[in-house]
Design an enzyme around this catalytic site. Structure first.
Site, short mmCIF file in Angstrom:
data_model
loop_
_atom_site.label_atom_id
_atom_site.label_comp_id
_atom_site.label_asym_id
_atom_site.label_seq_id
_atom_site.Cartn_x
_atom_site.Cartn_y
_atom_site.Cartn_z
CB SER A 200 -6.04 -4.94 -6.24
OG SER A 200 -4.76 -4.41 -6.47
CB THR A 238 -2.54 5.23 -23.08
OG1 THR A 238 -2.70 6.35 -23.95
CG2 THR A 238 -2.12 4.01 -23.87
CB CYS A 330 -2.12 0.69 2.65
SG CYS A 330 -2.59 -0.68 1.61
N1 PLP Z 1 -8.95 -2.52 -0.30
C1 PLP Z 1 -8.43 -3.49 0.46
C2 PLP Z 1 -9.35 -4.33 1.31
C3 PLP Z 1 -7.06 -3.72 0.47
O1 PLP Z 1 -6.55 -4.70 1.22
C4 PLP Z 1 -6.22 -2.90 -0.34
C5 PLP Z 1 -4.75 -3.06 -0.31
O2 PLP Z 1 -4.18 -3.48 0.68
C6 PLP Z 1 -6.82 -1.92 -1.14
C7 PLP Z 1 -8.18 -1.76 -1.09
C8 PLP Z 1 -6.00 -1.06 -2.05
O3 PLP Z 1 -5.60 -1.78 -3.20
P1 PLP Z 1 -4.36 -1.31 -4.08
O4 PLP Z 1 -3.14 -1.62 -3.29
O5 PLP Z 1 -4.45 -2.12 -5.34
O6 PLP Z 1 -4.55 0.14 -4.35
#
Ligand code: PLP
Length: 386
Positions: A200, A238, A330
């Site tokens: 990411s 796109t 998250c």
């Molecule tokens: N995987 C891990 C280990 C992460 O730390 C995160 C985000 O905190 C993600 C996946 C998700 O990534 P994104 O925020 O780009 O969707």
């Protein structure tokens, strides 16, 4: 003073990244699928970005799929591989760990309805899945192993090359979520032996909402988003051109400065940890171990000694200008003990009192001094007074 120590949640866009992106939001606005020069010029830059990313992980450009970030890359890979695995091999079990990111855990759950089962392995007390542990779970029905490289909450690093050596003996595919390691650790998909990875941009000073999936060529994969023929028919829509250009620029900078960034955050983490241990050696547990990522430090407060109130702790620090997290960003908004901290064996009552400090390239020693000063007051505020 305001100190941002939540770099594992997200980072600010690097000025050079913004500079690289802007023309693609202005004059270079063409659709890369268009035949005319507006489209063709952008297509060239898009493919150039793909080559840059592929180069950094020792993959072929045709093995890179741009996505809307880490979460989509994870869904793209797990759905894409799992659904083809069912029809082609009939092996219906995916092995993963209890302390993966929710993007992995919930995607695995969503595969249940397609008859694909998953088993979540308990990690050791430091958060790792060892090959010895994994061996006990492998069966003739295992098709895929999904194990993150660096854990986003405690920073522990899984021994991916050892895992892939073991999996290779049984023709089992390995996917590694590298969202917290891409741009911070050298990643060579061939040396690591992985069949798929996710990454990411916003964790490495790139824009939010863009990332990529690497899938080794020849790996059975379904299309994920249906519509146009973009991303070799597997992810229609796109492309987020400016975002992808930003991702490539962020990756370039991260790779150029990888070693010095690593040493920088390592020194900050050690300085902070040393200060914390001086504050209170017996009332603080460190989650993970010394071999973990220098970008992340997770500590839990002993609930026998401290008044544990995760939200109050975060708010106290926030009021004092210190931005940290109590687990996976998250999940923020819902305050409950993290599955990761409980997964490494901490009791619920201690797991509730966890703080994640995550360091970045813009943090300074002066800032850490200020945070230690704040933690000195914090300890006095939250320690139980008999
Ligand atoms: N995987 C891990 C280990 C992460 O730390 C995160 C985000 O905190 C993600 C996946 C998700 O990534 P994104 O925020 O780009 O969707």
């Amino acid at each position: 003073m305001n100190v941002y120590l939540d770099n594992a949640a997200t980072t600010q866009v690097h000025p050079k990244v913004l500079e690289a992106m802007l023309p693609f939001l202005k004059e270079n606005f063409g659709n890369p699928s268009s035949i005319h020069q507006f489209g063709r010029n952008v297509k060239v830059e898009l493919e150039n970005a793909r080559e840059i990313i592929a180069g950094f992980i020792n993959a072929d450009p045709g093995e890179i799929y741009f996505t809307s970030g880490g979460t989509e890359a994870i869904n793209f890979i797990l759905h894409g591989i799992a659904k083809t695995e069912i029809s082609e091999s009939g092996r219906k079990i995916i092995l993963s760990s209890q302390i993966e990111h929710h993007a992995v855990l919930e995607t695995l759950e969503s595969l249940d309805t397609f008859g694909i089962k998953h088993i979540l392995l308990p990690p050791d007390s430091k958060g790792k899945i060892t090959p010895e542990k994994l061996k006990n779970y492998l069966s003739a029905d295992t098709s895929l192993i999904s194990l993150m490289h660096v854990n986003n909450e405690i920073g522990c690093v899984n021994p991916i090359p050892e895992i892939t050596s073991l999996a290779g003996l049984k023709n089992i595919l390995v996917f590694s979520d590298c969202v917290q390691s891409f741009g911070k650790y050298p990643i060579d998909v061939k040396k690591m032996g992985i069949d798929a990875m996710s990454a990411s941009a916003h964790k490495i000073y790139g824009p939010k909402g863009v990332g990529f999936a690497y899938v080794k060529s020849g790996t059975p994969m379904n299309s994920f988003l249906h519509g146009g023929s973009q991303e070799r028919n597997r992810r229609g829509g796109t492309e987020n051109v400016a975002g992808i250009i930003g991702l490539a620029e962020a990756a370039k900078i991260a790779h150029k400065d990888m070693e010095s960034n690593f040493q920088h955050v390592k020194a900050l983490k050690e300085f902070f940890l040393h200060g914390m241990m001086e504050l209170d050696k017996s009332g603080i547990f460190i989650n993970g171990d010394e071999s973990g990522s220098p970008y992340i430090l997770s500590i839990s407060f002993n609930s026998d000694m401290y008044n544990i109130d995760s939200e109050a702790m975060l708010i106290y620090l926030d009021i004092n200008g210190v931005a940290v997290s109590n687990g996976s960003a998250c999940n923020s908004g819902t305050v409950k003990a993290s599955h990761v901290i409980k997964g490494i064996g901490r009791e619920e009552k201690d797991a509730q009192g966890t703080l994640r400090f995550s360091f970045g390239i813009y943090n300074t020693e002066k800032e850490i001094e200020y945070v230690l000063e704040t933690m000195r007051k914090f300890v006095k505020q939250f320690i139980k007074k008999n």
